[in-house]
Design an enzyme around this catalytic site. Sequence first.
Site, PDB file in Angstrom:
ATOM      1  N   ALA A 160       1.190  -1.402  -0.499  1.00 36.46           N
ATOM      2  CA  ALA A 160      -0.378  -0.128   0.255  1.00 36.46           C
ATOM      3  C   ALA A 160       1.260   1.305  -0.128  1.00 36.46           C
ATOM      4  CB  ALA A 160      -0.983   0.568   1.531  1.00 36.46           C
ATOM      5  N   LYS A 161       0.528   2.384  -1.003  1.00 43.51           N
ATOM      6  CA  LYS A 161       1.451   3.425  -0.731  1.00 43.51           C
ATOM      7  C   LYS A 161       0.693   4.713   0.336  1.00 43.51           C
ATOM      8  CE  LYS A 161       3.115   6.955  -4.481  1.00 43.51           C
ATOM      9  NZ  LYS A 161       4.909   6.949  -3.786  1.00 43.51           N
ATOM     10  N   THR A 162       0.774   4.536   1.470  1.00 45.35           N
ATOM     11  CA  THR A 162      -0.068   4.885   3.068  1.00 45.35           C
ATOM     12  C   THR A 162       0.988   5.357   3.172  1.00 45.35           C
ATOM     13  OG1 THR A 162      -0.258   2.599   3.658  1.00 45.35           O
ATOM     14  CG2 THR A 162      -0.092   4.389   4.654  1.00 45.35           C
TER      15      THR A 162
END
Length: 322
Positions: A160-162
Amino acid sequence: MTPLYDSDGWIWLDGEWLPWREARTHLLTHTLHYGMGCFEGVRAYAGPQGTHLFRVAEHTRRLLDSTHALDMALPFDEAALIDAQRQCLTRNGLRNAYLKPTVFFGAEGLGLRARGLTVHAMVAAWDLGDYISPEAASIGLRALTSSWARHHVNISLCRAKTNGHYVNSMLALNTAVKAGFDEAIMLDPEGYVAEASAANVFLLRDGALHTPEVTSCLQGITRDSVIRLARDVLGLEVRERRITRDELYIADEAFVTGTAAEILPLRELDGRHIGARANAPKPDVPIAEDSVTANLQRLYRRVTRGELGDDLGAFESWLTPA
């Protein structure tokens, strides 16, 4: 330099278009306090057939994957998000741009349980300009191996690109910059190369291209583009595997990839010059025109700008007209 908030234009928020200066959120917005949210960085380029978004479908799919992994119930589907990104370009009169679709929790309450919160989505776009000077893009970056480790696969969501992940990136990059370097190379918790502060890492050795396997590093869209171009156009063998830092020291070539950075050579790591520069009297010179890095830079530039020709026609699906 004009502050980013002080601009004319329009920002998309939850299906509505807000004047740029009026696009605000509450100080108690949950994501501001806890970092629970996700985003994408998408590029748009002007080409012979007009302005287009580069691999917007893949970026949007990753955004939706991130929201699902974070258990954030996003009320917009892929088509709506892509349409918002296309409109963001036309409404703002942009031909070359950086877009930032972002998903975040609202301000209904605070606390780790994150209950009863609305999920918001926004898209903003602006002219990025030169991410790095053309000279630096040709000569390459000086990097430092960071003392800050990349996330363990069971500590956070590495696919995930959190939002919150980038505290880790900023710690590494700012430490390197304060020490006089341009970039940081981050290792995973077992000591293998993971990625740069916000970019994937590649090295060339004996005619084969190597890049860390996707475990603790982000599965980059530019990373995938480079792998495809290297295999399908240049005919290179590409190996995804564990890499040690000293393999970068002795690489024939090394570079980093990212949406904003595109493809940038690494000329030095930890005070050691990389490749042909190692024993050169003047190591701080442009990379060779016939190098794999330079060839990939040219191919990537042609594809992203829509200058496909017969040899790159297979990549037309990567371009979405604005």
